[in-house]
Write a protein that holds these residues in place. Structure first.
Motif, PDB file in Angstrom:
ATOM      1  N   LYS A   2       0.912  -1.158  -0.222  1.00  0.00           N
ATOM      2  CA  LYS A   2      -0.073  -0.078   0.728  1.00  0.00           C
ATOM      3  C   LYS A   2       1.210   1.463   0.079  1.00  0.00           C
ATOM      4  CE  LYS A   2      -4.000  -1.825   2.103  1.00  0.00           C
ATOM      5  NZ  LYS A   2      -5.195  -1.310   2.879  1.00  0.00           N
ATOM      6  N   VAL A   4       0.140   5.187   0.813  1.00  0.00           N
ATOM      7  CA  VAL A   4      -0.912   6.335   0.994  1.00  0.00           C
ATOM      8  C   VAL A   4      -0.404   7.866   0.720  1.00  0.00           C
ATOM      9  CG1 VAL A   4      -1.867   7.349   2.970  1.00  0.00           C
ATOM     10  CG2 VAL A   4      -1.341   5.695   3.359  1.00  0.00           C
ATOM     11  N   LEU A  42      -6.449   8.922   9.182  1.00  0.00           N
ATOM     12  CA  LEU A  42      -5.627   7.457   9.289  1.00  0.00           C
ATOM     13  C   LEU A  42      -4.962   6.575  10.672  1.00  0.00           C
ATOM     14  CD1 LEU A  42      -2.819   9.333   7.114  1.00  0.00           C
ATOM     15  CD2 LEU A  42      -3.621   7.729   5.987  1.00  0.00           C
ATOM     16  N   TYR A  47      -3.413   2.714   9.714  1.00  0.00           N
ATOM     17  CA  TYR A  47      -2.868   3.546   9.106  1.00  0.00           C
ATOM     18  C   TYR A  47      -1.124   2.915  10.108  1.00  0.00           C
ATOM     19  CZ  TYR A  47      -5.379   3.073   5.516  1.00  0.00           C
ATOM     20  OH  TYR A  47      -6.462   2.069   4.426  1.00  0.00           O
ATOM     21  N   ARG A 178       6.111   0.803   5.453  1.00  0.00           N
ATOM     22  CA  ARG A 178       5.144   0.965   5.091  1.00  0.00           C
ATOM     23  C   ARG A 178       5.050   2.454   4.715  1.00  0.00           C
ATOM     24  NH1 ARG A 178       2.845  -0.789   9.806  1.00  0.00           N
ATOM     25  NH2 ARG A 178       5.294  -0.193  10.860  1.00  0.00           N
ATOM     26  N   PRO A 213      -5.966  11.223   2.699  1.00  0.00           N
ATOM     27  CA  PRO A 213      -5.181  10.320   2.417  1.00  0.00           C
ATOM     28  C   PRO A 213      -6.368   9.633   1.254  1.00  0.00           C
ATOM     29  CG  PRO A 213      -6.015  10.046   5.107  1.00  0.00           C
ATOM     30  CD  PRO A 213      -7.138  11.494   3.956  1.00  0.00           C
ATOM     31  N   VAL A 215      -5.086   6.006  -1.066  1.00  0.00           N
ATOM     32  CA  VAL A 215      -4.632   4.739  -0.324  1.00  0.00           C
ATOM     33  C   VAL A 215      -4.151   4.242  -1.877  1.00  0.00           C
ATOM     34  CG1 VAL A 215      -4.484   2.565   1.010  1.00  0.00           C
ATOM     35  CG2 VAL A 215      -5.409   4.861   2.470  1.00  0.00           C
ATOM     36  N   GLU A 217      -3.192   0.696  -3.545  1.00  0.00           N
ATOM     37  CA  GLU A 217      -2.787  -0.947  -3.866  1.00  0.00           C
ATOM     38  C   GLU A 217      -2.328  -1.233  -4.363  1.00  0.00           C
ATOM     39  OE1 GLU A 217      -5.417  -2.585  -0.684  1.00  0.00           O
ATOM     40  OE2 GLU A 217      -4.522  -4.397  -1.761  1.00  0.00           O
ATOM     41  N   LYS A 227      -7.741   2.478  -5.310  1.00  0.00           N
ATOM     42  CA  LYS A 227      -7.014   3.113  -4.945  1.00  0.00           C
ATOM     43  C   LYS A 227      -8.141   3.036  -3.988  1.00  0.00           C
ATOM     44  CE  LYS A 227      -8.791   6.716  -8.158  1.00  0.00           C
ATOM     45  NZ  LYS A 227      -8.261   8.165  -8.347  1.00  0.00           N
TER      46      LYS A 227
END
Ligand SMILES: O=C(O)[C@@H](CO)OP(=O)(O)O
Length: 253
Positions: A2, A4, A42, A47, A178, A213, A215, A217, A227
């Motif tokens: 992922k 962000v 988040l 997250y 991450r 945010p 995100v 993937e 997304k």
């Protein structure tokens, strides 16, 4: 994997509806709040991060600071790079978007703001806003005199953002990190175009909301899977429409 992405919160020049580009303006009060809200979202959604990237511009840097503060992650490593700066808006920087639409027409302003490969009028080399004359870019200037822009189309922005993404950011994601990126409307649009392989006519209508945010993937090879924006879909839609409407002749602030 992922990734962000967060566009900075509203800046003082967003509020005044001015073309900003590489002008180093700070967040407005609303922007600070948006950034803190992004951090809370988040955190609430579980997250966490190992590494952050942001630009050389304080509206993105301070957005990241607010997010990390809310998440109690101020200690996380942060890499700053001008490669994630906003698109350089050349000689349009500092002009009011609505006044420019009144003078040149909304269609022309939309072309300057959202077309794929049309650049704004460039700054003169002698303009003090030329990045080659600015302290923060002196390292790049000494390495190669011609890589710093005097104005950029989205295509030019893609050509600087995407290699940085592939060489640096994707590499750290593949190492298992991450990653959180705090950047700008058009440096994020550059990534969106690349991730989703959007056609020039498709990227025209993509507007990135402030402080929300986003995100992405990817599979292990780095290929886009899906997304999602984190937050209330109605509020996000209205923020996107607000960004799109900044080029309207009737909007003065
Ligand atoms: O002025 C700018 O630098 C950008 C982002 O605020 O604006 P636009 O949405 O018009 O590309």
């Amino acid at each position: 994997m992922k990734l962000v992405l967060v566009r900075h919160g509203e800046s003082i020049w967003n509020k005044e509806n001015l073309f900003t580009g590489w002008t180093d303006v700070d967040l407005s009060e609303t922007g600070e709040k948006e950034a803190a809200d992004a951090g809370r979202t988040l955190l609430e959604q579980g997250y966490d991060f190992d590494l952050c990237y942001t630009s050389y511009l304080k509206r993105a840097i301070h957005t990241l600071d607010h997010i990390l503060e809310e998440m109690d992650r101020c200690w996380l490593p942060v890499v700053k790079t001008w490669k994630l700066n906003e698109r350089h808006y050349g000689a349009l920087q500092g002009l009011n978007k609505s006044e420019t639409a009144l003078k040149y027409g909304e269609e022309q302003v939309k072309i300057w703001r959202r077309s794929f490969d049309i650049a704004p009028p460039f700054l003169e080399e002698t303009d003090p806003r030329n990045p080659a004359l600015q302290e923060q870019y002196r390292q790049e200037k000494s390495q190669s005199g011609d890589i710093l822009p005097l104005g950029e189309s989205l295509k030019d922005t893609i050509e600087r953002v995407v290699p940085y993404y592939n060489d640096v950011i994707l590499k750290s994601m593949k190492e298992g990190k991450r990653v959180l990126v705090a950047a700008h409307g058009n440096s994020i649009r550059a990534l969106v175009q690349y991730f989703e392989n959007l056609k020039p006519e498709e990227i025209v209508d993509v507007n990135i909301p402030t402080g929300i945010p986003l995100v992405y993937e990817f599979d292990e090879a780095g290929k886009f899977i899906k997304k999602e924006y984190l937050g209330d879909p109605e509020a996000i839609k209205s923020k996107m429409e607000k960004v799109a409407a900044q080029g309207s002749a009737s909007k003065t602030s």
